[in-house]
Design a protein around this motif. Structure first.
Motif, PDB file in Angstrom:
ATOM      1  N   GLU A 186       0.833  -1.192   0.000  1.00  0.00           N
ATOM      2  CA  GLU A 186       0.000   0.000   0.000  1.00  0.00           C
ATOM      3  C   GLU A 186       0.871   1.247   0.000  1.00  0.00           C
ATOM      4  O   GLU A 186       1.687   1.422   0.901  1.00  0.00           O
ATOM      5  N   PRO A 187       0.742   2.122  -0.997  1.00  0.00           N
ATOM      6  CA  PRO A 187       1.625   3.292  -1.088  1.00  0.00           C
ATOM      7  C   PRO A 187       1.128   4.482  -0.266  1.00  0.00           C
ATOM      8  O   PRO A 187      -0.008   4.939  -0.431  1.00  0.00           O
ATOM      9  N   ARG A 192      -2.252   6.154  -1.253  1.00  0.00           N
ATOM     10  CA  ARG A 192      -3.419   5.677  -0.518  1.00  0.00           C
ATOM     11  C   ARG A 192      -3.296   5.976   0.970  1.00  0.00           C
ATOM     12  O   ARG A 192      -4.108   5.557   1.777  1.00  0.00           O
ATOM     13  N   GLY A 193      -2.242   6.723   1.311  1.00  0.00           N
ATOM     14  CA  GLY A 193      -2.054   7.226   2.658  1.00  0.00           C
ATOM     15  C   GLY A 193      -1.296   8.529   2.578  1.00  0.00           C
ATOM     16  O   GLY A 193      -0.338   8.661   1.810  1.00  0.00           O
ATOM     17  N   LEU A 219      -7.439  15.922   2.963  1.00  0.00           N
ATOM     18  CA  LEU A 219      -7.336  14.856   3.959  1.00  0.00           C
ATOM     19  C   LEU A 219      -8.710  14.292   4.305  1.00  0.00           C
ATOM     20  O   LEU A 219      -8.871  13.079   4.461  1.00  0.00           O
ATOM     21  N   ALA A 220      -9.700  15.173   4.432  1.00  0.00           N
ATOM     22  CA  ALA A 220     -11.054  14.711   4.737  1.00  0.00           C
ATOM     23  C   ALA A 220     -11.592  13.821   3.615  1.00  0.00           C
ATOM     24  O   ALA A 220     -12.205  12.780   3.877  1.00  0.00           O
ATOM     25  N   GLU A 221     -11.336  14.219   2.371  1.00  0.00           N
ATOM     26  CA  GLU A 221     -11.787  13.408   1.234  1.00  0.00           C
ATOM     27  C   GLU A 221     -11.113  12.042   1.242  1.00  0.00           C
ATOM     28  O   GLU A 221     -11.755  11.025   0.942  1.00  0.00           O
ATOM     29  N   ALA A 222      -9.834  12.019   1.590  1.00  0.00           N
ATOM     30  CA  ALA A 222      -9.119  10.742   1.639  1.00  0.00           C
ATOM     31  C   ALA A 222      -9.712   9.829   2.708  1.00  0.00           C
ATOM     32  O   ALA A 222      -9.942   8.632   2.471  1.00  0.00           O
ATOM     33  N   LEU A 223      -9.961  10.372   3.882  1.00  0.00           N
ATOM     34  CA  LEU A 223     -10.535   9.564   4.965  1.00  0.00           C
ATOM     35  C   LEU A 223     -11.927   9.046   4.598  1.00  0.00           C
ATOM     36  O   LEU A 223     -12.258   7.882   4.840  1.00  0.00           O
ATOM     37  N   GLU A 224     -12.730   9.907   4.002  1.00  0.00           N
ATOM     38  CA  GLU A 224     -14.088   9.499   3.632  1.00  0.00           C
ATOM     39  C   GLU A 224     -14.084   8.460   2.528  1.00  0.00           C
ATOM     40  O   GLU A 224     -15.046   7.690   2.379  1.00  0.00           O
ATOM     41  N   VAL A 255      -4.918   8.530   6.586  1.00  0.00           N
ATOM     42  CA  VAL A 255      -4.321   9.832   6.870  1.00  0.00           C
ATOM     43  C   VAL A 255      -3.571   9.712   8.183  1.00  0.00           C
ATOM     44  O   VAL A 255      -4.128   9.286   9.191  1.00  0.00           O
ATOM     45  N   VAL A 256      -2.274  10.047   8.145  1.00  0.00           N
ATOM     46  CA  VAL A 256      -1.425  10.000   9.336  1.00  0.00           C
ATOM     47  C   VAL A 256      -1.230  11.429   9.810  1.00  0.00           C
ATOM     48  O   VAL A 256      -0.603  12.235   9.127  1.00  0.00           O
TER      49      VAL A 256
END
Length: 336
Positions: free
Chosen positions: A215-216, A236-237, A253-258, A263-264
């Motif tokens: 996972e990249p 993907r992170g 970041l919100a779009e990625a989490l949703e 998100v780190v």
């Protein structure tokens, strides 16, 4: 909800690496931890982020000059310094294999990204690879090929892993796309790399990671990092320093989490601050950020907390304490 570290740890010898592996597995080896292969750059140029990145390259050779690392071409006969950095990476993986062979969860390794390598490694004729369009393209492709072999090696050594994350470190990406990387003379700046080319270089490396079954993720702690571009290139992170984000970054970041991605959030200083925060303060900071974005922590399995950057500048006691703090804070957020 998980807790992890960025990668680097303090120390100046192999014993420090052994201790760092022990600390990482001890603090993060169980839920909600996400353990990783530590890096100890204090051992010298062969152990730095750049040296480790060159150790992974496939088909390109390098040597060490007074000014730093320099590519020497594709002769297939790497110099002594390049052989040493590859040997050191193999030695670190041997240590990891011995300590973590039975580990069955999610594990992370780190590799220097193509744009940070291009901004720190010189061409055979001098100045940074960043100055040469063809050289930076060749570098990104060589890194992509090398990452495939690296992922296979890690999976062979840790054969029981449920999930492998490869974090691509790009601290220089913001400077590359803004034209802020100094030339060798120090009096000028390298030209801006346009966004499509910056994205393509990342795409080659991130795509190689994903096609290899890992996972990249991408980490950067510099302000101005183009997180939308990074996510669009296939990350993907996204691993960030919460304190340096621009307003638009929060939406990315919100779009990625949703979307179910990771998100780190870097929320613990990488070096000992004058006033140290406790887990209640760190937990509150994460919860306030989630509340600002209207996100429910119970619905975000991809949320991870970490130090803001590497721990190489800290002392060993603080490095351990920082990992314990992010682990406890992650458990607090998870518990609500």
């Amino acid at each position: 909800m998980r807790a992890t570290g960025v990668g680097s740890h303090p120390g100046e010898d192999q014993q420090a690496l052994d201790e760092a592996v022990r600390v990482v597995l001890g603090e993060l080896g169980e839920e909600p931890g996400l353990p990783y292969l530590p890096e100890v750059p204090g051992r010298g140029a062969t152990a730095t982020m750049t040296g480790r990145g060159l150790a992974v390259l496939e088909g390109l050779d390098a040597d060490l000059q007074p000014a730093g690392w320099r590519l020497t071409g594709s002769s297939g006969s790497p110099g002594v310094d390049h052989r040493r950095t590859r040997s050191l990476l193999a030695q670190d993986l041997d240590t990891l294999e011995e300590r973590a062979q039975a580990f069955t969860g999610t594990f992370k390794v780190q590799v220097c990204g193509p744009w940070t390598l291009a901004a720190t490694v010189e061409r055979p004729r001098g100045d940074k690879l960043l100055a040469d369009h063809g050289a930076r393209r060749e570098l990104a492709q060589a890194l992509a090929e090398g990452v495939r072999a690296h992922v296979a090696d890690v999976r062979r050594r840790l054969s029981s892993l449920e999930r492998l994350v490869v974090q691509v470190d790009e601290p220089a990406l913001a400077a590359v796309v803004s034209g802020s990387v100094p030339t060798a003379s120090g009096f000028g700046r390298h030209r801006t790399v346009d966004l499509p080319e910056a994205s393509q270089g990342l795409e080659w490396v991130l795509g190689a990671i994903e096609s290899s079954g890992a996972e990249p993720w991408v980490h950067a702690c510099a302000p101005g990092t183009p997180w939308g571009l990074v996510r669009g290139a296939g990350a993907r992170g996204l691993s960030v320093d919460l304190g340096v984000l621009a307003a638009a970054d929060h939406d990315v970041l919100a779009e990625a989490l949703e979307a179910g991605e990771s998100v780190v959030l870097g929320v613990v200083p990488g070096t000992r601050p004058a006033t140290e925060a406790g887990d209640a303060q760190v937990t509150e900071r994460v919860l306030r950020w989630l509340d600002m974005l209207g996100l429910d922590p119970e619905e975000l399995p991809g949320l991870v907390v970490s130090p803001t950057c590497g721990l190489a500048g800290a002392d060993a006691a603080y490095a351990r304490a920082a990992l314990a703090l992010v682990r406890t804070s992650a458990a607090n957020v998870q518990a609500g």
